[in-house]
Scaffold this active site. Structure first.
Site, PDB file in Angstrom:
ATOM      1  N   GLU A   1      -4.487  -1.203   9.128  1.00 21.56           N
ATOM      2  CA  GLU A   1      -4.425  -1.445  10.573  1.00 21.56           C
ATOM      3  C   GLU A   1      -5.820  -1.396  11.209  1.00 21.56           C
ATOM      4  O   GLU A   1      -6.031  -1.966  12.267  1.00 21.56           O
ATOM      5  CB  GLU A   1      -3.517  -0.410  11.262  1.00 21.56           C
ATOM      6  CG  GLU A   1      -2.052  -0.768  11.184  1.00 21.56           C
ATOM      7  CD  GLU A   1      -1.150   0.060  12.102  1.00 21.56           C
ATOM      8  OE1 GLU A   1      -1.637   0.968  12.801  1.00 21.56           O
ATOM      9  OE2 GLU A   1       0.058  -0.200  12.096  1.00 21.56           O
TER      10      GLU A   1
ATOM     11  N   HIS B   1       1.835  -0.561 -16.781  1.00 22.99           N
ATOM     12  CA  HIS B   1       2.892  -1.293 -17.482  1.00 22.99           C
ATOM     13  C   HIS B   1       3.552  -2.324 -16.574  1.00 22.99           C
ATOM     14  O   HIS B   1       4.597  -2.870 -16.903  1.00 22.99           O
ATOM     15  CB  HIS B   1       3.923  -0.301 -18.024  1.00 22.99           C
ATOM     16  CG  HIS B   1       3.334   0.641 -19.035  1.00 22.99           C
ATOM     17  ND1 HIS B   1       3.495   0.492 -20.389  1.00 22.99           N
ATOM     18  CD2 HIS B   1       2.535   1.726 -18.874  1.00 22.99           C
ATOM     19  CE1 HIS B   1       2.839   1.441 -21.024  1.00 22.99           C
ATOM     20  NE2 HIS B   1       2.244   2.212 -20.126  1.00 22.99           N
TER      21      HIS B   1
ATOM     22  N   LYS C   1       7.030  -7.283  16.918  1.00 24.87           N
ATOM     23  CA  LYS C   1       7.873  -6.472  17.808  1.00 24.87           C
ATOM     24  C   LYS C   1       8.480  -7.344  18.904  1.00 24.87           C
ATOM     25  O   LYS C   1       9.663  -7.228  19.222  1.00 24.87           O
ATOM     26  CB  LYS C   1       7.030  -5.382  18.475  1.00 24.87           C
ATOM     27  CG  LYS C   1       6.696  -4.217  17.587  1.00 24.87           C
ATOM     28  CD  LYS C   1       6.074  -3.112  18.435  1.00 24.87           C
ATOM     29  CE  LYS C   1       5.503  -2.025  17.566  1.00 24.87           C
ATOM     30  NZ  LYS C   1       4.674  -1.089  18.308  1.00 24.87           N
TER      31      LYS C   1
END
Ligand code: PA5
Length: 416
Positions: free
Chosen positions: A272, A293, A407
């Site tokens: 951010e 892996h 948002k």
């Protein structure tokens, strides 16, 4: 003190490149410390380790003692910077009081499982939201408020503490209207830099973490960060030298799953703070050897965009001795009676050498022990590096304008 190990950095970071980047680091440090850069009104976190001398800190201690005596568990409701720091600390250190997290997503499955796990236990809630208007924690709080009201009627407010803005926002209004005990998120501290404020400290104290030592660790690094050639300044320089060579993804690798949540906190901090205006090093994380892996192949031979920072704990809390058998049925008899921590360390060294060979330079942060003191050092160290790096990349490291886009869409859909 946490230190840097640059042995596996390779030749991409020459002395000359580092020296010239250190000049930019010093400029960024002056901007950060003076609060004269973009977002300079949000550098209050630089001084948060001093909170240990405040009345508020004493009040937090009293509140956490009350929670521990009154309830069987604490539920922290918050998202992003309002929960990741406490979560990181509690996965890294051993608490002695149960703390659960809610309001960090919108998953009904997670919430139902959490409610099932809590069962009849006496629940105390710490609802943390600086803005007081964030969707995820607000909805989770509705669920826990309903539970508390059913159990305690009008006394439900005795089971909640809020951590929010001192003056404004819907949560501040509710807190004042209902007379709920509350702590303040300082005005000059953004969510992802707030772990050393009441946002992180109250849950950690309640869990039994030694927050005095956590803050002492942060204080120690605060003094060190400012020195020329400090580990924080060198780390900021190295990652930006590599970034300008096209290493646009930084992997924070650790060799212990208890560091996984710290990596999540780190990802939010750097993601951010740097990721804006078309800039930024993308923060990724791995837990080795598990992820060797799965992602090991890509890191070794895929797109050459990685730099790697290894978090290494030098003195493991516990160890396991590899048992001996009469027959060497798995061909690993040469490891008999060796500590597993040594095998893990050899895996780390071998992997760093292989990754460097494959074109991924590595830096190692050496952490003497997994305790509150060194965690305080790590928190402050990373926040300082992040502030420096943001200014070196010419972005405001303390805002997050891009978060609003999703948002707006979500609220539009919800209200439709
Ligand atoms: O770093 C930030 O500012 C964000 O991640 C916030 O912490 C997050 O969005 C939660 O915001 P709030 O505490 O206002 O609910």
């Amino acid at each position: 003190m946490i230190t840097l190990d640059r042995e596996y950095l390779g030749e991409s970071v020459t002395d000359g490149a580092l020296a010239s980047m250190m000049e930019e680091v010093e400029e960024a440090a002056a901007t950060l410390e003076s609060g004269t850069g973009e977002g300079g009104e949000f550098v209050g976190w630089l001084h948060l380790p001093d909170i240990h001398d405040s009345e508020e800190y004493e009040r937090m201690k009293e509140a956490s003692a009350r929670i521990r005596s009154q309830a069987d568990c604490l539920v922290v409701i918050g998202i992003g910077g309002s929960y990741l720091g406490a979560r990181a600390a509690l996965d890294f250190l051993d608490g002695d009081f149960p703390v659960f997290f809610a309001g960090k997503d919108l998953s009904p499955h997670y919430l139902n499982r959490l409610l099932g796990e809590i069962g009849d236990r006496k629940v105390f809630v710490n609802y943390i939201s600086k803005s007081g208007g964030t969707l995820e924690p607000a909805l989770a709080f509705r669920v826990f408020r309903q539970m508390l009201e059913e159990r305690y009627g009008p006394d439900w407010t005795d089971w909640v503490i809020t951590t929010t803005d001192g003056e404004k926002g819907k949560l501040r209004d509710l807190t004042d209207r209902e007379g709920i005990e509350s702590f303040t998120v300082p005005d000059d501290v953004g969510g992802r830099y707030s772990v050393l404020s009441p946002v992180g400290l109250l849950p950690l104290m309640t869990a039994g973490v030694d927050t005095d030592r956590l803050l002492q660790g942060a204080l120690k690094v605060r003094e060190d960060c400012r020195q020329e050639q400090s580990a924080a300044k060198v780390y900021a320089a190295v990652r930006n030298v590599l970034y300008r060579q096209g290493k646009s993804v930084e992997i924070l690798a650790s060799y212990d799953p208890s560091l996984g949540s710290l990596a999540e906190w780190w990802k939010q901090l750097f993601g951010e703070s740097e990721g804006k205006d078309g800039q930024g090093i993308f923060p990724a994380s791995t837990i080795f050897t598990t992820d060797l892996h799965s992602l090991g192949q890509f890191i070794q031979e895929g797109s050459r965009i990685f730099m790697e920072t290894v978090l290494w704990i030098e003195d493991d809390k516990t160890d396991v001795t590899i048992p001996s058998y009469g027959e060497d049925y798995d061909g690993l008899g040469y490891l008999e009676e060796k500590p597993l921590s040594w095998v893990n360390e050899m895996a780390c060294l071998g992997t760093m050498a292989a990754h460097l060979e494959g074109g991924t330079p590595n830096l190692r942060i050496l952490v003497p022990k997994a305790n509150a003191y060194y965690l305080g050092q790590l928190f402050y160290f990373f926040m300082y590096v992040c502030g420096l790096s943001g200014y070196m990349q010419k972005v405001n490291p303390f805002n997050q304008p891009g978060v609003e886009a999703y948002k707006t869409n979500v609220f539009n859909l919800l209200k439709r």
